[in-house]
Design an enzyme around this catalytic site. Structure first.
Site, short mmCIF file in Angstrom:
data_model
loop_
_atom_site.label_atom_id
_atom_site.label_comp_id
_atom_site.label_asym_id
_atom_site.label_seq_id
_atom_site.Cartn_x
_atom_site.Cartn_y
_atom_site.Cartn_z
N TYR A 135 82.63 25.43 24.60
CA TYR A 135 81.65 26.13 25.44
C TYR A 135 81.62 27.63 25.14
CZ TYR A 135 79.10 27.49 29.67
OH TYR A 135 78.17 27.99 30.55
N GLY A 164 63.38 27.31 17.03
CA GLY A 164 62.36 26.86 16.08
C GLY A 164 61.04 26.60 16.78
#
Length: 324
Positions: free
Chosen positions: A145, A102
């Site tokens: 992960y 973003g």
């Protein structure tokens, strides 16, 4: 041309070397880290640099800055650390990536996502090339992960397709060097510390599982080259060493280099531990004109000398973690 560069996870052992390299290239560097696995010791020598700034921040929270480039390295990467708080690990990969993507969108910055060879899971293709989709357990202890990094790659591609964000995806294979946290469970640091103290070398399973170890200097050059390609090159691209060694071979080599009296013992293999890991780096050679140049023995000697000095300075490495 001087650029403003944000490095998330900049106090980690890879991030700190990247910060140094970027400064050497004349850029202004902002090191962002929450210091969960990063260390101030890795970057304290950079504080006096005119164009270097340290910012304590966790990327699961929004962050605003004017920047030209973002290297998103923030995420625990050793089994001990990413399994310590698996939900937080997933948040870092997903929410953290959303926040950084973003930011890149708002300020029109290029962003390089540090992905991992773990996206290939326990691979059925060998060596692993970028078109391979992997063999990953989505509900195991390593999934926070492995799957988290796969999700971060997905987010990068969607931000690129939907919002025209300039992305770069690099899949990093096993990397080592002196600034590794000594008790983080990585096999190189574990073996070296055990050998230097003449303790048993703890090999998990039969030791025939393989890894390909790259020295950090080679990785940093690969990351920088990738960031400085044209916007049409987005990856993913493997960055790793193609010299493949069994874990047992690594243990024997470290005992030899340290002149250690250590004995090798075998412990049960952790869940979902990959049996083979080796990158196909043809794409990196063709696209980036990159290949690793540091031989394993050369890098191990540098790392051994560092940890030997630490032990002689009375740093306590008596408790080692049980992960390869």
């Amino acid at each position: 041309m001087k650029k403003r560069v944000l490095v998330t996870g900049g106090a980690g052992f890879i991030g700190s070397h990247l910060c140094e390299y970027l400064l050497s290239k004349g850029h202004e560097v902002f090191c962002l880290d929450n210091f969960f696995t990063g260390s101030k010791e890795n970057i304290i020598h950079l504080k006096s640099e005119k164009y270097f700034e340290i910012i304590r921040h966790d990327i699961i929270n929004p962050f605003h800055i004017e920047t030209d480039e973002i290297y998103n390295l923030a995420c625990p990467a050793s089994p001990q650390h990413y399994q310590y708080n698996p939900i937080k690990t997933m948040k870092t990969s997903v929410i953290g990536s959303i926040n950084m993507l973003g930011l890149a969108k708002r300020v029109n910055a290029k962003i390089l996502q540090a992905s991992t060879s773990e996206v290939y899971g326990d691979p059925k293709m060998h060596p692993q090339s970028e078109e391979y989709w992997g063999n990953v357990n989505p509900i195991g202890k390593r999934s926070c992960y492995d799957v988290g990094k796969r999700a971060s790659e997905t987010l990068c591609m969607d931000y690129h397709r939907q919002n025209n964000v300039h992305i770069k995806i690099v899949r990093i294979f096993n990397t080592y060097e002196p600034r590794m946290m000594p008790n983080d469970g990585r096999v190189v640091s574990n073996f070296i510390l055990q050998a230097l103290q003449d303790k048993d070398i703890t090999v998990f399973g039969d030791g025939k599982q393989t890894r390909s170890f790259q020295y950090v200097d080679d990785l940093i050059i690969g990351l920088y080259k990738m960031m400085n390609t044209s916007n049409s090159i987005i990856g993913p691209i493997n960055i790793g060493n193609t010299e493949e060694f069994t874990i047992l071979e690594l243990a024997v080599k470290i005992i030899e280099l340290t002149n250690s009296k250590s004995k090798i013992i075998h412990l049960p293999l952790p869940e979902d531990d990959p049996l083979r890991r080796k990158p196909n780096i043809d794409l990196a050679k063709e696209t980036l004109n990159w290949k690793p140049i540091t031989k394993l023995e050369e890098g191990l000697i540098k790392t051994i000398n560092y940890f030997d000095k630490c032990i002689k300075n009375n740093r306590d490495y008596s408790t080692l973690n049980k992960f390869n």
